[in-house]
Design a protein around this motif. Structure first.
Motif, mmCIF file in Angstrom:
data_model
loop_
_atom_site.group_PDB
_atom_site.id
_atom_site.type_symbol
_atom_site.label_atom_id
_atom_site.label_comp_id
_atom_site.label_asym_id
_atom_site.label_seq_id
_atom_site.Cartn_x
_atom_site.Cartn_y
_atom_site.Cartn_z
ATOM 1 N N LEU A 324 -2.322 3.120 7.404
ATOM 2 C CA LEU A 324 -1.001 3.055 8.035
ATOM 3 C C LEU A 324 -0.760 4.296 8.898
ATOM 4 O O LEU A 324 -0.160 4.199 9.973
ATOM 5 C CB LEU A 324 0.099 2.906 6.971
ATOM 6 N N LEU A 325 -1.239 5.451 8.434
ATOM 7 C CA LEU A 325 -1.103 6.677 9.237
ATOM 8 C C LEU A 325 -1.781 6.497 10.592
ATOM 9 O O LEU A 325 -1.255 6.914 11.624
ATOM 10 C CB LEU A 325 -1.720 7.882 8.509
ATOM 11 N N GLN A 326 -2.951 5.880 10.576
ATOM 12 C CA GLN A 326 -3.679 5.635 11.830
ATOM 13 C C GLN A 326 -2.855 4.775 12.785
ATOM 14 O O GLN A 326 -3.007 4.866 13.997
ATOM 15 C CB GLN A 326 -5.027 4.936 11.554
ATOM 16 N N GLU A 327 -1.988 3.950 12.213
ATOM 17 C CA GLU A 327 -1.111 3.087 13.026
ATOM 18 C C GLU A 327 0.200 3.801 13.381
ATOM 19 O O GLU A 327 1.107 3.194 13.958
ATOM 20 C CB GLU A 327 -0.786 1.783 12.273
ATOM 21 N N GLY A 328 0.308 5.063 12.984
ATOM 22 C CA GLY A 328 1.522 5.823 13.291
ATOM 23 C C GLY A 328 2.676 5.544 12.353
ATOM 24 O O GLY A 328 3.830 5.839 12.674
ATOM 25 N N VAL A 329 2.385 4.992 11.184
ATOM 26 C CA VAL A 329 3.448 4.674 10.221
ATOM 27 C C VAL A 329 3.244 5.535 8.962
ATOM 28 O O VAL A 329 2.214 5.444 8.295
ATOM 29 C CB VAL A 329 3.431 3.181 9.839
ATOM 30 N N ILE A 330 4.228 6.390 8.672
ATOM 31 C CA ILE A 330 4.134 7.259 7.493
ATOM 32 C C ILE A 330 4.975 6.676 6.370
ATOM 33 O O ILE A 330 6.195 6.532 6.500
ATOM 34 C CB ILE A 330 4.636 8.694 7.797
ATOM 35 N N VAL A 331 4.334 6.312 5.273
ATOM 36 C CA VAL A 331 5.068 5.911 4.071
ATOM 37 C C VAL A 331 4.723 6.913 2.970
ATOM 38 O O VAL A 331 4.139 7.966 3.233
ATOM 39 C CB VAL A 331 4.743 4.445 3.659
ATOM 40 N N ARG A 332 5.053 6.621 1.742
ATOM 41 C CA ARG A 332 4.857 7.618 0.680
ATOM 42 C C ARG A 332 3.986 7.089 -0.452
ATOM 43 O O ARG A 332 4.397 6.160 -1.159
ATOM 44 C CB ARG A 332 6.220 8.023 0.133
#
Ligand SMILES: *Cc1c(COP(=O)(O)O)cnc(C)c1O
Length: 369
Positions: A324-332
């Motif tokens: 998800l980080l690679q897609e620009g989405v930061i979750v926890r």
């Protein structure tokens, strides 16, 4: 001869692991060289700060050369009026995190026990361990607090019980009835910290916790301006308690633990009912959007009364988090909570929630339900 500096620390500190914060957007931007990042990792208010709070913060800048009001007179007045308590019952903190730590320092120590639940907010174990107290972690009941188990765990050395309602990271909610019955059974010598960081998001028919203060002198209610009030960066929270407890906390806090910009902005935010209502409504809609996605995609999620939702990937969550980080989405990721297959997503703007959903779909990640 060189000595190991780590070994110079007192034993309680040596055993600590630092708090792992949500990844800042700027850090991911540096790492991947991308912009257009969506951060749904720290339960922040996606609306940005309210206009009244922003204006008050800007006005406070002209006095940056002065120390802030050490006693936070105006903010305490505003809180006291709103909550129908006296200013002597209020303690201000550098975020409510400050108060959670002050409470541990004030009431717990090497010879005492502190009770909290499995999957409860990670600051409780840190605050407990930092003062050398023994943590008693009661097993969760369907991810939430098992209040009966907490009562059973009380012994002569118990000084403090932490309860988050709604809880972070699970979003579980205890009803007023259940909490009141619990409070009635806790001995008065045990301080109960009711952490209501997400109070404004949960639907209430009344402000039960504040009303209980008249009945239970050992109750401390903590709240924050970081979440629904949209001021996470300013670090301001408060506790409401018996004046005797507030007096003790006042002895150990730093003299200027809340800065002048935070005091001014929080006071203005407290009066901004329109912003608060918009925040709560946006959260309700965004929560429904995320829940509908989890249903469609076959994920089990934990119903949440906060501004975040935790779902079960039924596979290790860290690789998914990285993708998800690679897609620009930061979750926890919530591995430190003992939930390695779950991810927590904060409720964002509709478009931000959609970015998360689109990224999950692009990556082909589905549930098994
Ligand atoms: C976010 C949070 C807090 C405190 O946040 P502050 O920014 O320090 O006020 C406290 N408790 C819980 C459960 C939280 O999730």
């Amino acid at each position: 001869m060189s000595c190991d500096l780590t070994l110079l620390a007192n034993e309680a500190i040596r055993g600590l692991s630092p708090y792992q914060a949500g990844k800042p957007e700027s850090e991911l931007a540096r790492e991947l060289g991308i912009s257009d990042i969506v951060k749904l990792a720290s339960n922040e208010n996606p609306l940005g700060p309210g206009e009244l709070a922003s204006k008050a913060a800007q006005a406070a800048i002209s006095q940056l050369h002065r120390y802030p009001d050490s006693n936070g007179f105006f903010l305490k007045q505003a809180l006291a009026t709103k909550l129908k308590v006296t200013p002597q019952q209020i303690t201000l903190g550098n975020g409510s995190n400050d108060l959670l730590e002050l409470l541990a320092r004030t009431f717990a120590g090497p010879d005492s026990q502190v009770i909290f639940s499995q999957y409860a907010f990670v600051v409780y174990p840190i605050a407990t361990q930092a003062v050398g107290a023994t943590a008693v972690v009661t097993p969760a009941n369907a991810y939430g607090h098992d209040l009966d188990a907490m009562l059973t765990a009380i012994n002569d050395t118990t000084r403090l019980i932490y309860i988050a309602n709604p809880n972070n990271p699970t979003g579980n909610y205890l009803t007023p009835d259940a909490l009141q019955r619990f409070l009635a059974q806790v001995p008065e010598r045990v301080i109960v910290v009711l952490d209501e960081a997400y109070f404004e998001y949960a639907e209430h028919d009344a402000d039960h916790a504040i009303a209980w203060l008249a009945q239970f002198r050992n109750l401390v209610v903590t709240r924050t301006f970081s979440k629904a009030y949209g001021l996470a960066s300013l670090r301001v929270g408060y506790s409401v308690s018996d004046p005797a407890i507030a007096d003790l906390l006042n002895r150990v806090r730093q003299p200027f633990n809340v800065n002048a910009i935070a005091l001014a902005a929080a006071e203005a935010a407290l009066a901004d009912d329109v912003y608060l209502q918009r925040s709560v409504e946006l959260n309700r809609a965004g929560m429904a959007q995320l829940e509908a996605y989890f249903e469609r995609a076959g994920f089990t999620y934990i119903p949440s009364k906060g501004n975040f939702i935790t779902f079960d990937l039924e596979q290790p969550a860290l690789p998914v988090y990285q993708q998800l980080l690679q897609e620009g989405v930061i979750v926890r990721p919530i591995v430190p909570y003992g939930l390695p297959n779950h991810l927590r997503v904060s409720v964002g703007l509709e478009s931000e929630n959609q970015r998360f959903i689109d990224a999950m779909q692009k990556l082909g990640i589905k549930g098994e339900k």
